[in-house]
Design an enzyme around this catalytic site. Structure first.
Site, PDB file in Angstrom:
ATOM      1  N   SER A 173       0.814  -1.225   0.000  1.00 43.47           N
ATOM      2  CA  SER A 173       0.000   0.000   0.000  1.00 43.47           C
ATOM      3  C   SER A 173       0.841   1.266   0.000  1.00 43.47           C
ATOM      4  O   SER A 173       0.292   2.365   0.028  1.00 43.47           O
ATOM      5  CB  SER A 173      -0.908   0.006   1.232  1.00 43.47           C
ATOM      6  OG  SER A 173      -0.146   0.103   2.419  1.00 43.47           O
ATOM      7  N   THR A 182      -1.568   2.459   3.228  1.00 44.16           N
ATOM      8  CA  THR A 182      -1.030   3.798   3.517  1.00 44.16           C
ATOM      9  C   THR A 182      -0.320   3.809   4.866  1.00 44.16           C
ATOM     10  O   THR A 182      -0.660   3.053   5.758  1.00 44.16           O
ATOM     11  CB  THR A 182      -2.162   4.868   3.566  1.00 44.16           C
ATOM     12  OG1 THR A 182      -2.851   4.879   2.348  1.00 44.16           O
ATOM     13  CG2 THR A 182      -1.664   6.257   3.889  1.00 44.16           C
ATOM     14  N   THR A 186       1.541   6.973   0.406  1.00 45.95           N
ATOM     15  CA  THR A 186       0.689   5.859  -0.035  1.00 45.95           C
ATOM     16  C   THR A 186       0.831   5.595  -1.522  1.00 45.95           C
ATOM     17  O   THR A 186       1.218   6.483  -2.284  1.00 45.95           O
ATOM     18  CB  THR A 186      -0.790   6.212   0.250  1.00 45.95           C
ATOM     19  OG1 THR A 186      -1.604   5.072   0.004  1.00 45.95           O
ATOM     20  CG2 THR A 186      -1.286   7.353  -0.607  1.00 45.95           C
ATOM     21  N   ARG A 205      -6.229   9.409 -10.382  1.00 51.06           N
ATOM     22  CA  ARG A 205      -7.025   9.578  -9.147  1.00 51.06           C
ATOM     23  C   ARG A 205      -6.098  10.007  -8.007  1.00 51.06           C
ATOM     24  O   ARG A 205      -5.042   9.427  -7.790  1.00 51.06           O
ATOM     25  CB  ARG A 205      -7.704   8.258  -8.801  1.00 51.06           C
ATOM     26  CG  ARG A 205      -8.513   8.267  -7.493  1.00 51.06           C
ATOM     27  CD  ARG A 205      -7.707   7.724  -6.332  1.00 51.06           C
ATOM     28  NE  ARG A 205      -8.525   7.532  -5.125  1.00 51.06           N
ATOM     29  CZ  ARG A 205      -8.026   7.250  -3.933  1.00 51.06           C
ATOM     30  NH1 ARG A 205      -6.725   7.116  -3.777  1.00 51.06           N
ATOM     31  NH2 ARG A 205      -8.808   7.091  -2.900  1.00 51.06           N
ATOM     32  N   THR A 208      -5.726   6.869   7.288  1.00 53.47           N
ATOM     33  CA  THR A 208      -5.606   5.814   6.277  1.00 53.47           C
ATOM     34  C   THR A 208      -7.017   5.305   6.008  1.00 53.47           C
ATOM     35  O   THR A 208      -7.891   5.438   6.853  1.00 53.47           O
ATOM     36  CB  THR A 208      -4.720   4.645   6.752  1.00 53.47           C
ATOM     37  OG1 THR A 208      -5.325   4.035   7.899  1.00 53.47           O
ATOM     38  CG2 THR A 208      -3.316   5.096   7.124  1.00 53.47           C
ATOM     39  N   GLY A 209      -7.204   4.706   4.854  1.00 57.19           N
ATOM     40  CA  GLY A 209      -8.522   4.177   4.517  1.00 57.19           C
ATOM     41  C   GLY A 209      -9.125   4.911   3.336  1.00 57.19           C
ATOM     42  O   GLY A 209      -8.408   5.584   2.588  1.00 57.19           O
TER      43      GLY A 209
HETATM   44  N1  ASP Z   1      -6.228   6.824   1.970  1.00 56.33           N
HETATM   45  C1  ASP Z   1      -5.630   6.245   0.815  1.00 56.33           C
HETATM   46  C2  ASP Z   1      -6.273   6.786  -0.416  1.00 56.33           C
HETATM   47  O1  ASP Z   1      -7.478   6.929  -0.428  1.00 56.33           O
HETATM   48  C3  ASP Z   1      -5.727   4.778   0.703  1.00 56.33           C
HETATM   49  C4  ASP Z   1      -5.530   3.962   1.906  1.00 56.33           C
HETATM   50  O2  ASP Z   1      -5.277   4.446   2.989  1.00 56.33           O
HETATM   51  O3  ASP Z   1      -5.597   2.768   1.746  1.00 56.33           O
HETATM   52  O4  ASP Z   1      -5.581   6.975  -1.380  1.00 56.33           O
END
Ligand code: ASP
Length: 364
Positions: free
Chosen positions: A82, A214, A232, A242, A265-266
């Site tokens: 990630s 991330t 990330t 994106r 994160t997320g």
């Molecule tokens: N927050 C990150 C994003 O949306 C992805 C992640 O944390 O997995 O790019």
């Protein structure tokens, strides 16, 4: 704090409080927390990062240099799919990285988005902060800037990530011409799909859940100076170009040297629509504890989640986590879906602590 700066702090706090509304019984009384001891927190994949950053801060490094050096360990790790080298690519199989840094004492920030071929995007973001008049560089411009500063280009797609991406592409649709290899043997690839596939009751594939990852890392030194970074490879198999929340100041991270820091994160889209890291710090400014501020921003995300992203009980069906630290060293991790942990290094060593969860995943 002098009377003059205390007055400034109280005025800023009451403006913020008026703008954002009360959040809890304790909110509304802004208290500038006193600085404490060195502390570094991160997402659960950052135990080595928090350890490294702590060691650097302990010998006098600026917390920003320390957290950027800490997350470089994870950016280098091919097994973390990630972040950085070995990160999962976009839908065309190209790794595109997002990262940002923020320095509390100067309130300056730097960021890069959709950066290809450079394994340490947080270091490039640091150069954007220090060696440019800008805050955010994207795509080809970010790559030119990185090259100008001597960063070496390389292919960031490992064989492991390529195979995961290829299998995703080959199994997305039965209406295209891509066919999966029936003899695929790599155990990591099979395990990856098993973990991220949601099956229907008859055992057929209902949906593929995009993995998230991330690393966010925030550090505070004994004088109470705070800095943070988030880095990330973003959402796996995203549409090229994106940009997630990670490189957006106020979303993927935010710090205010008088108050504290917050990072995430997320699912970036949910965070971007609520600018949660900025909100989290402002809530702490109003008097909320890191945990109260974190739960409030999660609740805002829940309220604004569109129907297609809710489960049958109306809860968001995605993951989102925040990591918060106050100037006095109080800290918390919060998550939409527990169990989830976060890493902390302080005078008691490095350990994972439990995030406070809004919802809990069923076992199994
Ligand atoms: N927050 C990150 C994003 O949306 C992805 C992640 O944390 O997995 O790019």
């Amino acid at each position: 704090m002098s009377d003059v700066s205390r007055r400034g702090f109280m005025q800023a706090a009451s403006v913020a409080a008026a703008a954002m509304g009360a959040v809890s019984a304790k909110a509304g009384v802004a208290v500038a927390p006193a600085a404490g001891k060195i502390k570094v927190i991160s997402s659960s994949n950052g135990a080595e990062a928090t350890r490294k950053a702590y060691e650097m801060i302990a010998v006098g490094s600026d917390p920003l240099d320390a957290v950027v050096a800490g997350v470089a360990i994870v950016e280098d790790d091919p097994n973390d799919t990630s972040v950085g080298y070995g990160g999962l690519p976009n839908e065309r199989g190209i790794v595109e990285l997002d990262a940002a840094v923020m320095h509390g004492p100067t309130h300056h920030a730097g960021a890069v988005a959709s950066l290809q071929n450079i394994r340490h995007p947080a270091q490039v973001a640091l150069q954007v902060l220090r060696r440019s008049d800008h805050v955010l560089l994207v795509g080809a411009g970010a790559l030119d800037f990185a090259r100008a500063h001597g960063f070496q280009e390389e292919n960031l797609l490992t064989e492991h990530s390529r195979k995961i991406w290829l299998r995703w592409k080959e199994t997305m649709s039965e209406k295209d011409d891509w066919l999966p290899d029936p003899n695929e043997k790599e155990p990591g690839v099979a395990a990856f799909f098993e973990k991220n596939t949601i099956l229907s009751s008859d055992g057929s594939r209902l949906r593929f859940r995009r993995p998230t990852g991330t690393i966010h890392c925030s550090g505070i030194n004994a004088a109470g100076d705070i800095s943070c970074t988030t880095t990330t490879s973003g959402l796996a198999f995203k549409i090229p170009g994106r940009v997630g929340d990670s490189p957006i100041i106020g979303a993927g991270l935010y710090c205010d040297n008088e108050v504290g820091s917050c990072g995430s994160t997320g699912r970036g889209e949910a965070n971007l629509q609520n600018l949660c890291s900025f909100a989290g710090v402002e809530l702490m400014r109003q008097g909320a504890s890191p945990e109260e501020a974190g739960m409030e921003i999660l609740n805002r995300v829940v309220k604004t989640t569109e129907t297609r992203l809710r489960d049958q009980d109306g809860r968001p069906d995605f993951g989102l986590n925040f990591y918060l630290i106050a100037k006095d060293g109080r800290h918390a991790g919060v998550t939409l879906w527990g169990p989830e942990k976060y890493s902390i290094t302080d005078e008691n060593g490095t350990r994972l602590e439990e995030c406070r969860a809004l919802f809990t995943k069923p076992k199994g």
